[in-house]
Design an enzyme around this catalytic site. Structure first.
Site, short mmCIF file in Angstrom:
data_model
loop_
_atom_site.label_atom_id
_atom_site.label_comp_id
_atom_site.label_asym_id
_atom_site.label_seq_id
_atom_site.Cartn_x
_atom_site.Cartn_y
_atom_site.Cartn_z
N HIS A 245 19.81 68.45 33.04
CA HIS A 245 21.11 67.76 32.89
C HIS A 245 21.91 68.25 31.68
CE1 HIS A 245 19.30 64.79 35.65
NE2 HIS A 245 18.28 64.72 34.82
C1 BDR Z 1 19.68 61.90 30.80
O1 BDR Z 1 18.58 61.14 30.32
C2 BDR Z 1 17.53 61.99 29.95
O2 BDR Z 1 16.58 61.94 30.95
C3 BDR Z 1 18.06 63.39 29.83
O3 BDR Z 1 17.82 63.90 28.52
C4 BDR Z 1 19.53 63.28 30.12
O4 BDR Z 1 20.28 63.30 28.91
C5 BDR Z 1 19.67 61.96 32.30
O5 BDR Z 1 19.77 60.67 32.84
#
Ligand code: BDR
Ligand code: CA
Length: 320
Positions: A245
């Site tokens: 992400h």
């Molecule tokens: C977000 O939450 C974490 O799992 C990851 O670092 C990302 O920033 C995704 O929902």
């Protein structure tokens, strides 16, 4: 060269975002700030220091931020503990840091850094928005001093931590609500809908490892850990891929075409029993609320992967 500051809760995908920002020739990563999120903030700081030193960028300062959300640290449950250890790592598999965080707190540093260079620096926030909301509280001019705010967060047709919401927004919904009301010059939101289109496979991890660089090997190890976590969490027929992400946000700063956005209105739910933390997107041009955010509905997987392999082929070699 674009100047940027990364606000992180490192975090496995945060680490890939940090390496991409620190190694990309078109970017000048001025600092990282850490916030409570995937894991407690002191662990985020340690992981961030490890990541920067691993790729030879221990010169980039790290400022530690808020250990809890700005309003309800334990409502409904201690939020940071909700993160899945299968996907995140309390301690990244990198050498313990030699350096340490800066003495100044992250929100104070953020308010001063952007006031010193108004309109010159981009802020990319890839964790809960507690530090960003605190910086707004410290300096009412903060939002106008930030050239562009890019946020990894939000759930439109896809969610993760609850059926309604994405973790970063859900973990501190009041902070997110403040940020979306603050009047930043330009806000870009990169939600799960986009980041889940830029998936990385086991084969692509192998290709990154074969680059033989510190960044390539670390990215391979980290993303393979994420793939294992996603496979463990999903029913049979699991894909051997995982989203990264936070790195998509950094890639989009360098190459805006990597995401496809629409200028819409976004507000944050802070009350609903089943919907708290939801990014409520108004797709229509209703008169009630004007558009305030460029929301990415799609991401270009091929271009994202090409940038990872290009940039991670640089930097220090792996190994002693
Ligand atoms: C977000 O939450 C974490 O799992 C990851 O670092 C990302 O920033 C995704 O929902
Ligand atoms: Ca994150």
């Amino acid at each position: 060269v674009r100047k940027l500051i990364l606000d992180v809760d490192t975090g496995t995908d945060d680490a890939v975002a940090i390496m991409l920002a620190a190694l990309h020739p078109a970017l000048d990563l001025l600092a990282c700030t850490t916030v409570n999120g995937n894991i407690p903030v002191d662990r985020c700081t340690d992981n961030t220091l490890r990541t920067l030193e691993w790729i030879g960028r221990g010169d980039i300062p790290v400022y530690e931020g808020l250990p809890t959300p700005i309003v309800r640290p334990d409502f409904p449950t201690p939020r940071a503990t909700k993160r899945d250890p299968k996907v995140h790592m309390n301690v990244l598999p990198l050498p313990a840091p030699k350096g340490q965080q800066q003495p100044k707190s992250a929100p104070v540093f953020l308010s001063e850094a952007f006031a010193a260079q108004p309109g010159n620096i981009t802020l990319i926030a890839v964790g809960p928005l507690s530090n960003v909301a605190a910086a707004i509280a410290i300096d009412p001019a903060f939002a106008s001093n930030v050239d562009e705010l890019i946020i990894m967060g939000g759930a439109i047709n896809k969610s993760n931590i609850t059926p309604s919401a994405e973790f970063n927004i859900w973990a501190d919904p009041e902070a997110a609500a403040q940020v979306f009301r603050a009047g930043f010059r330009k806000v870009t939101l990169v939600p799960l809908d986009a980041t889940h289109e830029a998936l990385v496979s086991r084969e692509q991890c192998e290709a990154l490892r074969n680059l033989g660089t510190a960044a390539g090997v670390a990215a391979a190890d980290i993303v393979e850990h994420r793939i294992q976590g996603y496979e463990a969490n999903q029913p049979t027929g699991t894909p051997s891929t995982a989203p990264v992400h936070d790195a998509v946000c950094v890639a989009a700063l360098v190459q805006p075409g990597i995401i496809e956005t629409k200028f819409v209105n976004v507000v944050i739910e802070t009350i609903g029993e089943y919907t708290i933390g939801r990014t409520v997107v108004d797709h229509e041009t209703r008169t009630t609320r004007p558009p305030n955010c460029h929301v990415a509905f799609h991401a270009n997987r091929t271009a994202f992967l090409a940038m990872l392999s290009e940039i991670f082929s640089g930097g220090p070699k792996a190994g002693p």
